[in-house]
Scaffold this motif. Structure first.
Motif, PDB file in Angstrom:
ATOM      1  N   TYR A  66       0.863  -1.184   0.000  1.00  0.00           N
ATOM      2  CA  TYR A  66       0.000   0.000   0.000  1.00  0.00           C
ATOM      3  C   TYR A  66       0.899   1.233   0.000  1.00  0.00           C
ATOM      4  O   TYR A  66       1.646   1.462   0.954  1.00  0.00           O
ATOM      5  CB  TYR A  66      -0.908   0.016   1.228  1.00  0.00           C
ATOM      6  CG  TYR A  66      -1.957   1.107   1.213  1.00  0.00           C
ATOM      7  CD1 TYR A  66      -3.286   0.815   0.914  1.00  0.00           C
ATOM      8  CD2 TYR A  66      -1.627   2.430   1.490  1.00  0.00           C
ATOM      9  CE1 TYR A  66      -4.253   1.797   0.900  1.00  0.00           C
ATOM     10  CE2 TYR A  66      -2.581   3.429   1.468  1.00  0.00           C
ATOM     11  CZ  TYR A  66      -3.891   3.111   1.172  1.00  0.00           C
ATOM     12  OH  TYR A  66      -4.848   4.108   1.151  1.00  0.00           O
ATOM     13  N   VAL A  67       0.857   2.009  -1.077  1.00  0.00           N
ATOM     14  CA  VAL A  67       1.635   3.246  -1.153  1.00  0.00           C
ATOM     15  C   VAL A  67       0.808   4.375  -0.559  1.00  0.00           C
ATOM     16  O   VAL A  67      -0.266   4.706  -1.073  1.00  0.00           O
ATOM     17  CB  VAL A  67       2.035   3.576  -2.599  1.00  0.00           C
ATOM     18  CG1 VAL A  67       2.808   4.896  -2.646  1.00  0.00           C
ATOM     19  CG2 VAL A  67       2.871   2.457  -3.182  1.00  0.00           C
ATOM     20  N   GLU A  68       1.314   4.954   0.522  1.00  0.00           N
ATOM     21  CA  GLU A  68       0.643   6.090   1.166  1.00  0.00           C
ATOM     22  C   GLU A  68       1.304   7.373   0.688  1.00  0.00           C
ATOM     23  O   GLU A  68       2.426   7.687   1.053  1.00  0.00           O
ATOM     24  CB  GLU A  68       0.724   5.974   2.691  1.00  0.00           C
ATOM     25  CG  GLU A  68       0.048   7.117   3.434  1.00  0.00           C
ATOM     26  CD  GLU A  68      -1.377   7.322   2.967  1.00  0.00           C
ATOM     27  OE1 GLU A  68      -1.600   8.348   2.278  1.00  0.00           O
ATOM     28  OE2 GLU A  68      -2.249   6.488   3.267  1.00  0.00           O
ATOM     29  N   HIS A  69       0.576   8.127  -0.133  1.00  0.00           N
ATOM     30  CA  HIS A  69       1.130   9.344  -0.722  1.00  0.00           C
ATOM     31  C   HIS A  69       1.015  10.561   0.190  1.00  0.00           C
ATOM     32  O   HIS A  69       1.699  11.562  -0.043  1.00  0.00           O
ATOM     33  CB  HIS A  69       0.403   9.669  -2.033  1.00  0.00           C
ATOM     34  CG  HIS A  69       0.622   8.679  -3.123  1.00  0.00           C
ATOM     35  ND1 HIS A  69       1.772   8.643  -3.883  1.00  0.00           N
ATOM     36  CD2 HIS A  69      -0.165   7.673  -3.580  1.00  0.00           C
ATOM     37  CE1 HIS A  69       1.674   7.665  -4.775  1.00  0.00           C
ATOM     38  NE2 HIS A  69       0.517   7.067  -4.607  1.00  0.00           N
ATOM     39  N   ASN A  70       0.153  10.498   1.177  1.00  0.00           N
ATOM     40  CA  ASN A  70      -0.225  11.709   1.902  1.00  0.00           C
ATOM     41  C   ASN A  70       0.217  11.714   3.359  1.00  0.00           C
ATOM     42  O   ASN A  70       0.414  10.660   3.969  1.00  0.00           O
ATOM     43  CB  ASN A  70      -1.749  11.870   1.858  1.00  0.00           C
ATOM     44  CG  ASN A  70      -2.262  11.961   0.436  1.00  0.00           C
ATOM     45  OD1 ASN A  70      -1.730  12.707  -0.377  1.00  0.00           O
ATOM     46  ND2 ASN A  70      -3.283  11.183   0.128  1.00  0.00           N
ATOM     47  N   ILE A  97       2.929  -0.950   4.403  1.00  0.00           N
ATOM     48  CA  ILE A  97       2.647   0.424   3.996  1.00  0.00           C
ATOM     49  C   ILE A  97       3.962   1.061   3.555  1.00  0.00           C
ATOM     50  O   ILE A  97       4.932   1.082   4.319  1.00  0.00           O
ATOM     51  CB  ILE A  97       2.023   1.233   5.149  1.00  0.00           C
ATOM     52  CG1 ILE A  97       0.737   0.573   5.648  1.00  0.00           C
ATOM     53  CG2 ILE A  97       1.747   2.675   4.705  1.00  0.00           C
ATOM     54  CD1 ILE A  97       0.210   1.192   6.942  1.00  0.00           C
ATOM     55  N   VAL A  98       3.978   1.589   2.343  1.00  0.00           N
ATOM     56  CA  VAL A  98       5.170   2.254   1.813  1.00  0.00           C
ATOM     57  C   VAL A  98       4.886   3.755   1.788  1.00  0.00           C
ATOM     58  O   VAL A  98       4.053   4.229   1.011  1.00  0.00           O
ATOM     59  CB  VAL A  98       5.515   1.754   0.404  1.00  0.00           C
ATOM     60  CG1 VAL A  98       6.830   2.373  -0.069  1.00  0.00           C
ATOM     61  CG2 VAL A  98       5.604   0.230   0.376  1.00  0.00           C
ATOM     62  N   HIS A  99       5.566   4.493   2.645  1.00  0.00           N
ATOM     63  CA  HIS A  99       5.406   5.944   2.687  1.00  0.00           C
ATOM     64  C   HIS A  99       6.384   6.602   1.720  1.00  0.00           C
ATOM     65  O   HIS A  99       7.464   6.059   1.435  1.00  0.00           O
ATOM     66  CB  HIS A  99       5.650   6.463   4.108  1.00  0.00           C
ATOM     67  CG  HIS A  99       4.609   6.021   5.085  1.00  0.00           C
ATOM     68  ND1 HIS A  99       3.382   6.622   5.185  1.00  0.00           N
ATOM     69  CD2 HIS A  99       4.610   5.025   6.015  1.00  0.00           C
ATOM     70  CE1 HIS A  99       2.669   6.033   6.136  1.00  0.00           C
ATOM     71  NE2 HIS A  99       3.392   5.050   6.649  1.00  0.00           N
ATOM     72  N   VAL A 100       6.010   7.800   1.244  1.00  0.00           N
ATOM     73  CA  VAL A 100       6.872   8.498   0.290  1.00  0.00           C
ATOM     74  C   VAL A 100       7.816   9.481   0.981  1.00  0.00           C
ATOM     75  O   VAL A 100       8.712  10.029   0.330  1.00  0.00           O
ATOM     76  CB  VAL A 100       6.044   9.231  -0.789  1.00  0.00           C
ATOM     77  CG1 VAL A 100       5.250   8.233  -1.622  1.00  0.00           C
ATOM     78  CG2 VAL A 100       5.111  10.276  -0.170  1.00  0.00           C
ATOM     79  N   THR A 101       7.628   9.705   2.284  1.00  0.00           N
ATOM     80  CA  THR A 101       8.582  10.518   3.059  1.00  0.00           C
ATOM     81  C   THR A 101       8.700   9.919   4.461  1.00  0.00           C
ATOM     82  O   THR A 101       7.783   9.271   4.964  1.00  0.00           O
ATOM     83  CB  THR A 101       8.140  11.993   3.209  1.00  0.00           C
ATOM     84  OG1 THR A 101       7.007  12.071   4.092  1.00  0.00           O
ATOM     85  CG2 THR A 101       7.790  12.624   1.870  1.00  0.00           C
TER      86      THR A 101
END
Length: 319
Positions: free
Chosen positions: A91-95, A116-120
């Protein structure tokens, strides 16, 4: 590897599909939010394949990349397979969390079968991830090249839906910033922005441009301003740095990590922000030097090869 992924965030997906896999994008007859298919305004490689949503049950799928909570049920209904149970999933969490940064529980926090893969790193810190495994893969940008000319003595701002999103995106700060430099605001649904803020078209010129025209028009402005209070790290900020633009940004979320000293001015002091905009506007050579430093920093940290390499390492762990 055959990866099922929905077309949700065009800029991020454009970088993701540059990898060596086959990317299956659901398409519905109306090409609505759950079935956009291939991008119309980005150049995607041929290994990005549209699959009618009612043919997904017949498709070989090695991994599902989720980006919205309802896609868990949607994937099960359309493919007949449960993400995380019958087929590996991420699950890519963009926010950043939309609610309280200390009390917002992630929708997948009670599951341990879908990482969960966070972008930051900021986002991973602020979400309550519960027992879900987590990882961080920072953004990757396809290099548009050093297009900055700075010929316009104006400041560029990129924000989608600035009237609706208001203080979240710093829309209320634009009249103050316009006293330091007239603004060119790019983004979706910006048409009524100047009237909404009581500003003239000269002070705040708002335009919604096709993706292919956006970067050259941004790069003609002397400086890029990022007034966002609370979202994930804006890709437009990173793209401005890749263009070779000096940047002025609020010191919020992951911005200070992205803009090192010498690559721009990062502050929560309004006077420091407006002073920086004025300084770049009046000294083009200074703006050019800072823009070169911004580009070097962005290439080093947010280059596409690093992004794809990080994803390859993560995908090997999930297979």
């Amino acid at each position: 590897m055959r990866i099922l992924i929905w077309h949700v965030h065009g800029s991020w997906t454009t970088a993701f599909v540059q990898g060596p896999h086959t990317y299956l994008l659901p398409v519905t007859p109306d090409r609505g939010p759950d079935g956009l298919g291939r991008a119309r305004t980005w150049d995607w490689p041929q290994n990005v394949t549209e699959v009618p949503h009612d043919r997904l049950r017949e498709s070989d799928i090695d991994l599902v990349v989720l980006q919205r909570p309802h896609e868990i049920e949607l994937a099960h209904r359309w493919t007949g397979r449960r993400p995380g149970l019958d087929v590996p999933a991420l699950y890519v969490e963009h926010n950043s969390p939309d609610g309280s940064p200390t009390h917002t529980r992630h929708p997948l926090a009670d599951r341990d079968d879908v990482p969960i893969v966070h972008v930051t790193h900021f986002n991973r810190l602020m979400w309550d991830n519960g027992r879900a495994p987590t990882a961080v893969v920072e953004h990757g940008i396809i290099d548009p090249g050093p297009l900055w000319t700075g010929e316009r003595e104006r400041a560029a701002v990129v924000v989608n839906e600035p009237v609706r999103r208001g203080r979240t995106t710093g829309t209320d700060l634009l009249p103050l910033l316009a006293k330091a430099a007239p603004l060119d605001v790019f983004g979706m649904r910006t048409e009524q922005l100047a009237a909404h803020l009581g500003m003239s078209e000269q002070e705040c010129r708002a335009r919604d441009l096709p993706q292919g025209e956006l970067h050259p028009q941004m790069a003609r402005c002397r400086v890029y301003v990022h007034p966002v209070r609370w979202t994930s790290l804006g890709l437009s900020l990173l793209e401005a740095m890749f263009l070779g633009m000096p940047v002025v940004a609020l010191d919020t979320t992951e911005v200070r990590e992205a803009v090192p000293p010498g690559a721009g001015v990062v502050s929560n002091r309004l006077d420091a922000l407006t002073d920086a905009v004025r300084a770049f506007l009046t000294d083009r050579e200074h703006a050019a030097a800072v823009g070169r430093a911004a580009r070097e920093a962005a290439l080093a940290r947010y280059g596409l090869p690093r992004f794809l390499d990080d994803w390859e390492h993560l995908l090997k762990e999930v297979r």
